[in-house]
Write an enzyme that holds these catalytic residues in place. Structure first.
Site, PDB file in Angstrom:
ATOM      1  N   ARG A 121       3.676  -9.235  11.997  1.00 17.97           N
ATOM      2  CA  ARG A 121       3.790 -10.683  11.766  1.00 17.97           C
ATOM      3  C   ARG A 121       5.096 -11.025  11.066  1.00 17.97           C
ATOM      4  NH1 ARG A 121      -1.852 -13.169  12.126  1.00 17.97           N
ATOM      5  NH2 ARG A 121      -2.994 -11.341  12.822  1.00 17.97           N
ATOM      6  N   SER A 122       5.884 -10.026  10.730  1.00 20.46           N
ATOM      7  CA  SER A 122       7.107 -10.293   9.967  1.00 20.46           C
ATOM      8  C   SER A 122       8.115 -11.163  10.710  1.00 20.46           C
ATOM      9  CB  SER A 122       7.747  -8.969   9.526  1.00 20.46           C
ATOM     10  OG  SER A 122       6.907  -8.344   8.585  1.00 20.46           O
TER      11      SER A 122
ATOM     12  N   THR B 189       8.245  -0.567   8.643  1.00 15.73           N
ATOM     13  CA  THR B 189       6.791  -0.520   8.547  1.00 15.73           C
ATOM     14  C   THR B 189       6.272   0.788   9.140  1.00 15.73           C
ATOM     15  OG1 THR B 189       4.772  -1.800   8.894  1.00 15.73           O
ATOM     16  CG2 THR B 189       6.400  -1.880  10.675  1.00 15.73           C
TER      17      THR B 189
ATOM     18  N   LYS C  91       8.104   4.435   7.072  1.00 13.44           N
ATOM     19  CA  LYS C  91       8.537   4.201   5.685  1.00 13.44           C
ATOM     20  C   LYS C  91       9.002   5.480   4.978  1.00 13.44           C
ATOM     21  CE  LYS C  91       5.537   0.191   4.978  1.00 13.44           C
ATOM     22  NZ  LYS C  91       4.542  -0.463   4.095  1.00 13.44           N
TER      23      LYS C  91
ATOM     24  N   ASN D 254      10.322   0.181   2.285  1.00 13.23           N
ATOM     25  CA  ASN D 254       9.938  -0.875   3.236  1.00 13.23           C
ATOM     26  C   ASN D 254      11.028  -1.930   3.405  1.00 13.23           C
ATOM     27  OD1 ASN D 254       9.712  -2.576   0.986  1.00 13.23           O
ATOM     28  ND2 ASN D 254       7.889  -3.592   1.790  1.00 13.23           N
TER      29      ASN D 254
ATOM     30  N   ASP E  91       6.311  -3.542  -1.555  1.00 10.46           N
ATOM     31  CA  ASP E  91       4.864  -3.670  -1.320  1.00 10.46           C
ATOM     32  C   ASP E  91       4.109  -3.908  -2.632  1.00 10.46           C
ATOM     33  OD1 ASP E  91       4.949  -3.418   1.456  1.00 10.46           O
ATOM     34  OD2 ASP E  91       4.833  -1.228   1.377  1.00 10.46           O
TER      35      ASP E  91
ATOM     36  N   GLY F  89      -9.136   4.241  -1.623  1.00  8.82           N
ATOM     37  CA  GLY F  89      -8.187   4.692  -0.601  1.00  8.82           C
ATOM     38  C   GLY F  89      -7.091   5.534  -1.213  1.00  8.82           C
TER      39      GLY F  89
ATOM     40  N   GLY G  88      -4.003   6.288   0.918  1.00  9.38           N
ATOM     41  CA  GLY G  88      -2.880   6.276   1.854  1.00  9.38           C
ATOM     42  C   GLY G  88      -1.643   5.661   1.219  1.00  9.38           C
TER      43      GLY G  88
ATOM     44  N   GLY H  40      -5.869 -10.664   1.352  1.00 11.30           N
ATOM     45  CA  GLY H  40      -4.793  -9.707   1.587  1.00 11.30           C
ATOM     46  C   GLY H  40      -3.518 -10.290   2.165  1.00 11.30           C
TER      47      GLY H  40
HETATM   48  P1  ATR Z   1      -2.371   3.593   4.775  1.00 14.46           P
HETATM   49  O1  ATR Z   1      -1.319   4.635   4.588  1.00 14.46           O
HETATM   50  O2  ATR Z   1      -1.883   2.403   5.524  1.00 14.46           O
HETATM   51  O3  ATR Z   1      -3.029   3.192   3.489  1.00 14.46           O
HETATM   52  P2  ATR Z   1      -4.167   5.619   5.913  1.00 14.46           P
HETATM   53  O4  ATR Z   1      -3.300   6.722   5.456  1.00 14.46           O
HETATM   54  O5  ATR Z   1      -4.669   5.667   7.313  1.00 14.46           O
HETATM   55  O6  ATR Z   1      -3.516   4.185   5.756  1.00 14.46           O
HETATM   56  O7  ATR Z   1      -5.399   5.535   4.916  1.00 14.46           O
HETATM   57  C1  ATR Z   1      -6.559   4.940   5.270  1.00 14.46           C
HETATM   58  C2  ATR Z   1      -7.535   5.027   4.101  1.00 14.46           C
HETATM   59  O8  ATR Z   1      -8.797   4.538   4.563  1.00 14.46           O
HETATM   60  C3  ATR Z   1      -7.766   6.446   3.614  1.00 14.46           C
HETATM   61  O9  ATR Z   1      -7.889   6.419   2.223  1.00 14.46           O
HETATM   62  C4  ATR Z   1      -9.070   6.814   4.296  1.00 14.46           C
HETATM   63  O10 ATR Z   1      -9.850   7.789   3.645  1.00 14.46           O
HETATM   64  P3  ATR Z   1      -9.689   9.360   4.025  1.00 14.46           P
HETATM   65  O11 ATR Z   1      -8.514   9.845   3.241  1.00 14.46           O
HETATM   66  O12 ATR Z   1     -10.961   9.965   3.583  1.00 14.46           O
HETATM   67  O13 ATR Z   1      -9.494   9.420   5.511  1.00 14.46           O
HETATM   68  C5  ATR Z   1      -9.794   5.497   4.244  1.00 14.46           C
HETATM   69  N1  ATR Z   1     -10.915   5.452   5.198  1.00 14.46           N
HETATM   70  C6  ATR Z   1     -10.830   5.450   6.536  1.00 14.46           C
HETATM   71  N2  ATR Z   1     -12.078   5.413   7.073  1.00 14.46           N
HETATM   72  C7  ATR Z   1     -12.959   5.398   6.029  1.00 14.46           C
HETATM   73  C8  ATR Z   1     -14.396   5.337   5.918  1.00 14.46           C
HETATM   74  N3  ATR Z   1     -15.184   5.298   6.999  1.00 14.46           N
HETATM   75  N4  ATR Z   1     -14.930   5.310   4.684  1.00 14.46           N
HETATM   76  C9  ATR Z   1     -14.146   5.344   3.594  1.00 14.46           C
HETATM   77  N5  ATR Z   1     -12.792   5.393   3.631  1.00 14.46           N
HETATM   78  C10 ATR Z   1     -12.206   5.417   4.825  1.00 14.46           C
END
Ligand code: ATR
Length: 288
Positions: free
Chosen positions: A25-26, A71, A75, A96, A112, A138, A140, A255
């Site tokens: 969307r940027s 993105t 990154k 980013n 970010d 999370g 990631g 968000g």
């Molecule tokens: P980004 O880098 O954009 O944050 P990502 O690396 O794909 O994206 O991370 C996705 C996050 O969603 C991870 O923390 C992932 O948990 P895992 O490390 O266990 O994979 C989390 N996630 C994805 N599916 C999930 C689920 N069903 N329940 C809980 N966490 C989930």
């Protein structure tokens, strides 16, 4: 709104590099600001495969680009490719926003975390990071930016909860390696409910709750009602997590504002105007 229907040969050029890039969307976001401020400039989508990202980034000065956003999944490649990193990008391990400096060098930043904090402040003006522990779901790239930003903003404790504990441990170790050892606690997924005890902020950085995905599996019973709940997912605008939090009396923050606010520093650097995030902008970006 001042409309600039075309650009001249002197137009300032920037863009967003990613793979794929079609859903970004940027271009809409920066395009809105360019028109609003009547700037002779362009902001274009740049579809660049990971194996060619280094080459593409290095070509920015030769092409006369002012810089670009970067993105997923580029990154970290940008982080390794730029000539200079600011402190924030260094700690986040990801870039980013790239600015081509006057001497042609590539300067890498990461906005970010800025976007995340600015969005919380805009949506919940009473919120401050110092107010109490934050729970981040999370592990990631988004989680890393959020945790660094919260610690920088003065959060006394960040509880890091991820389905796969090892990834949360890796993230905590990466943060320790850049001087952010204190304040991060890794919590097992099975203990996620009790991690909410006494928290002042809950942030979902996972894709759970996004359109087409199941809701985040997190009972909110233990979360204090004064806590703020933020989901970085913005499709839908109100995720099941936010709806549940709102229904039990928590203040919530969506968000989309993180996306809008993270764009501000890049726009200022490339086009010379400090842009504003408004309701009209938000509507326009979400429509696209
Ligand atoms: P980004 O880098 O954009 O944050 P990502 O690396 O794909 O994206 O991370 C996705 C996050 O969603 C991870 O923390 C992932 O948990 P895992 O490390 O266990 O994979 C989390 N996630 C994805 N599916 C999930 C689920 N069903 N329940 C809980 N966490 C989930």
């Amino acid at each position: 709104m001042t409309a600039v229907d075309s650009i001249s040969g002197k137009a300032k050029v920037a863009g967003v590099m990613g793979w794929p890039i079609g859903h970004s969307r940027s271009p809409r976001l920066h395009g809105f600001w360019l028109r609003q401020y009547g700037i002779d400039g362009a902001y274009v989508p740049l579809a660049v495969a990971p194996e060619r990202a280094e080459q593409a980034i290095r070509a920015l000065p030769a092409l006369g680009f002012r810089g670009c956003n970067v993105t997923v999944p580029l990154k970290e490649i940008a982080f390794r490719t730029v000539d200079r990193l600011d402190e924030t990008a260094w700690r986040m391990g990801a870039v980013n926003t790239i600015v081509v400096a006057a001497d042609g060098a590539l300067e890498g930043g990461n906005t970010d975390g800025f976007g995340f904090i600015e969005n919380l402040r805009a949506e919940q003006p009473g919120w401050t990071a110092e107010r109490g522990p934050a729970v981040v779901i999370g592990a990631g790239g988004a989680a890393r930016a959020v945790v660094v930003a919260l610690l920088d903003a003065g959060a006394p404790e960040v509880r890091l909860v991820n389905r796969t504990r090892a990834r949360a441990e890796d993230l905590a170790a990466d943060l320790a390696a850049v001087g952010l050892a204190g304040g991060v606690t890794v919590v097992d997924w099975v203990s996620r409910e009790t991690a909410l005890d006494g928290a002042a902020l809950l942030v979902n950085t996972t894709t759970q709750g996004m359109a087409g995905q199941p809701a985040l599996d997190l009972p909110l019973r233990a979360l204090p009602v004064p806590a703020v709940v933020n989901d970085i997912v913005y499709v839908p605008l109100e995720t099941p997590l936010l709806a549940e939090a709102r229904a039990r009396g928590n203040a919530v923050a969506g968000g989309v504002g993180m996306l809008l606010h993270q764009a501000r520093p890049g726009f200022k650097a490339w086009f010379g105007v400090e842009p504003q995030v408004t309701a009209e902008l938000t509507r326009f970006v979400l429509e696209g």
